[in-house]
Design a protein around this motif. Sequence first.
Motif, PDB file in Angstrom:
ATOM      1  N   ILE A   3       0.856  -1.188   0.000  1.00 48.27           N
ATOM      2  CA  ILE A   3       0.000   0.000   0.000  1.00 48.27           C
ATOM      3  C   ILE A   3       0.889   1.234   0.000  1.00 48.27           C
ATOM      4  CG2 ILE A   3      -1.707   1.311   1.326  1.00 48.27           C
ATOM      5  CD1 ILE A   3      -2.642  -1.444   2.463  1.00 48.27           C
ATOM      6  N   ASN A   4       0.630   2.127  -0.943  1.00 40.11           N
ATOM      7  CA  ASN A   4       1.400   3.354  -1.058  1.00 40.11           C
ATOM      8  C   ASN A   4       0.863   4.380  -0.055  1.00 40.11           C
ATOM      9  OD1 ASN A   4       2.749   5.668  -1.768  1.00 40.11           O
ATOM     10  ND2 ASN A   4       1.850   5.834  -3.808  1.00 40.11           N
ATOM     11  N   THR A   5       1.522   4.473   1.086  1.00 34.48           N
ATOM     12  CA  THR A   5       1.063   5.406   2.117  1.00 34.48           C
ATOM     13  C   THR A   5       1.386   6.855   1.768  1.00 34.48           C
ATOM     14  OG1 THR A   5       3.080   5.021   3.381  1.00 34.48           O
ATOM     15  CG2 THR A   5       1.146   3.713   3.976  1.00 34.48           C
ATOM     16  N   GLU A   6       2.150   7.066   0.706  1.00 37.91           N
ATOM     17  CA  GLU A   6       2.435   8.419   0.230  1.00 37.91           C
ATOM     18  C   GLU A   6       1.327   8.922  -0.704  1.00 37.91           C
ATOM     19  OE1 GLU A   6       5.088  10.203   1.364  1.00 37.91           O
ATOM     20  OE2 GLU A   6       5.444   8.462   2.637  1.00 37.91           O
ATOM     21  N   ASN A   7       0.395   8.056  -1.058  1.00 38.57           N
ATOM     22  CA  ASN A   7      -0.721   8.438  -1.901  1.00 38.57           C
ATOM     23  C   ASN A   7      -1.483   9.565  -1.198  1.00 38.57           C
ATOM     24  OD1 ASN A   7      -3.535   8.419  -2.931  1.00 38.57           O
ATOM     25  ND2 ASN A   7      -2.818   6.678  -4.128  1.00 38.57           N
ATOM     26  N   PRO A   8      -1.847  10.622  -1.922  1.00 35.71           N
ATOM     27  CA  PRO A   8      -2.553  11.748  -1.291  1.00 35.71           C
ATOM     28  C   PRO A   8      -3.829  11.353  -0.550  1.00 35.71           C
ATOM     29  CG  PRO A   8      -1.876  12.334  -3.505  1.00 35.71           C
ATOM     30  CD  PRO A   8      -1.556  10.878  -3.332  1.00 35.71           C
ATOM     31  N   ILE A   9      -4.495  10.302  -0.994  1.00 29.68           N
ATOM     32  CA  ILE A   9      -5.715   9.861  -0.314  1.00 29.68           C
ATOM     33  C   ILE A   9      -5.392   9.480   1.129  1.00 29.68           C
ATOM     34  CG2 ILE A   9      -7.512   8.066  -0.247  1.00 29.68           C
ATOM     35  CD1 ILE A   9      -7.276   8.011  -3.347  1.00 29.68           C
ATOM     36  N   ILE A  10      -4.256   8.840   1.330  1.00 34.90           N
ATOM     37  CA  ILE A  10      -3.848   8.431   2.676  1.00 34.90           C
ATOM     38  C   ILE A  10      -3.126   9.562   3.390  1.00 34.90           C
ATOM     39  CG2 ILE A  10      -2.321   6.880   3.982  1.00 34.90           C
ATOM     40  CD1 ILE A  10      -3.021   4.701   1.916  1.00 34.90           C
ATOM     41  N   SER A  11      -2.171  10.183   2.722  1.00 36.93           N
ATOM     42  CA  SER A  11      -1.348  11.184   3.412  1.00 36.93           C
ATOM     43  C   SER A  11      -2.131  12.436   3.808  1.00 36.93           C
ATOM     44  CB  SER A  11      -0.116  11.545   2.576  1.00 36.93           C
ATOM     45  OG  SER A  11      -0.476  12.059   1.325  1.00 36.93           O
ATOM     46  N   TYR A  12      -3.215  12.759   3.106  1.00 37.17           N
ATOM     47  CA  TYR A  12      -4.018  13.933   3.450  1.00 37.17           C
ATOM     48  C   TYR A  12      -5.339  13.564   4.119  1.00 37.17           C
ATOM     49  CZ  TYR A  12      -0.673  16.583   0.719  1.00 37.17           C
ATOM     50  OH  TYR A  12       0.489  17.144   0.255  1.00 37.17           O
ATOM     51  N   ALA A  13      -5.483  12.311   4.512  1.00 40.86           N
ATOM     52  CA  ALA A  13      -6.711  11.892   5.197  1.00 40.86           C
ATOM     53  C   ALA A  13      -6.823  12.637   6.523  1.00 40.86           C
ATOM     54  CB  ALA A  13      -6.683  10.389   5.443  1.00 40.86           C
ATOM     55  N   ASP A  14      -8.031  13.072   6.828  1.00 40.20           N
ATOM     56  CA  ASP A  14      -8.251  13.789   8.074  1.00 40.20           C
ATOM     57  C   ASP A  14      -9.703  13.615   8.492  1.00 40.20           C
ATOM     58  OD1 ASP A  14      -7.513  15.303  10.236  1.00 40.20           O
ATOM     59  OD2 ASP A  14      -7.285  17.180   9.131  1.00 40.20           O
ATOM     60  N   LYS A  15      -9.961  13.801   9.776  1.00 41.58           N
ATOM     61  CA  LYS A  15     -11.337  13.711  10.277  1.00 41.58           C
ATOM     62  C   LYS A  15     -12.195  14.743   9.554  1.00 41.58           C
ATOM     63  CE  LYS A  15     -11.023  11.876  14.935  1.00 41.58           C
ATOM     64  NZ  LYS A  15     -11.983  10.823  15.059  1.00 41.58           N
ATOM     65  N   GLY A  16     -13.376  14.312   9.190  1.00 45.24           N
ATOM     66  CA  GLY A  16     -14.312  15.206   8.522  1.00 45.24           C
ATOM     67  C   GLY A  16     -14.183  15.204   7.011  1.00 45.24           C
ATOM     68  N   LYS A  17     -13.078  14.688   6.490  1.00 44.97           N
ATOM     69  CA  LYS A  17     -12.906  14.591   5.039  1.00 44.97           C
ATOM     70  C   LYS A  17     -13.305  13.189   4.596  1.00 44.97           C
ATOM     71  CE  LYS A  17      -8.921  17.665   4.464  1.00 44.97           C
ATOM     72  NZ  LYS A  17      -7.524  17.702   4.015  1.00 44.97           N
ATOM     73  N   PRO A  18     -14.038  13.097   3.471  1.00 44.55           N
ATOM     74  CA  PRO A  18     -14.403  11.752   3.000  1.00 44.55           C
ATOM     75  C   PRO A  18     -13.149  10.989   2.556  1.00 44.55           C
ATOM     76  CG  PRO A  18     -15.126  13.432   1.444  1.00 44.55           C
ATOM     77  CD  PRO A  18     -14.576  14.155   2.635  1.00 44.55           C
ATOM     78  N   PHE A  19     -13.094   9.713   2.902  1.00 52.25           N
ATOM     79  CA  PHE A  19     -11.963   8.867   2.523  1.00 52.25           C
ATOM     80  C   PHE A  19     -12.358   8.098   1.266  1.00 52.25           C
ATOM     81  CE2 PHE A  19      -9.048   5.293   2.723  1.00 52.25           C
ATOM     82  CZ  PHE A  19      -7.870   5.900   3.121  1.00 52.25           C
ATOM     83  N   GLN A  20     -11.549   8.196   0.238  1.00 50.21           N
ATOM     84  CA  GLN A  20     -11.875   7.604  -1.067  1.00 50.21           C
ATOM     85  C   GLN A  20     -11.381   6.157  -1.138  1.00 50.21           C
ATOM     86  OE1 GLN A  20      -9.934  10.585  -3.451  1.00 50.21           O
ATOM     87  NE2 GLN A  20     -11.859  11.673  -3.756  1.00 50.21           N
TER      88      GLN A  20
END
Length: 173
Positions: A3-20
């Motif tokens: 799993i690419n943890t540098e992917n923006p979906i993961i690296s910019y995940a935050d509470k209140g933001k939808p996770f794709q």
Amino acid sequence: MIINTENPIISYADKGKPFQYEKIFFSTIEPYILEFKNARLDRLTDEDAARCLARIFKKMEVNGVPVLEFFEEDINKMKALNHSQYDITTKLASMIAHDIFCCFDKNLYDENDEFAVCDRLYCIVKDGEKDYIYCDSTIKEGKLARKKPSPEAEYFAELMKFNEQGRLPKKKD
């Protein structure tokens, strides 16, 4: 598949933001998508995307059990409701993605600020070899900048260990 943890979906995940979930899942299995169709999933028609995903699911296992067998009850319910093949494959992809990537979704953290976990480990079987979907990210520890496995990497390592010991469920609860 790491799993690419540098992917923006993961690296910019935050509470209140939808996770794709689906988007990160499709980017993780993209080598298999390209192998079947020689194009990214978002460039395929719904019918071709459904066929491509169905082929991948036929080669996929969860906890050592074929995915289509593990989720047979869910698939049969969707068929009974006359869902299209595209709807069935995308909903199955969504269920799988939630299992795999729940630990990265900050919206699922509990009151102790701990990430969500699942007791399912996925792999794609190709030529008899199992290509597990897992995380091996590291974090810096201390002033000497020694690296150690991230909590998510430790979680996936534990899942791998439990899978080897046969301690993961073989049926969906």
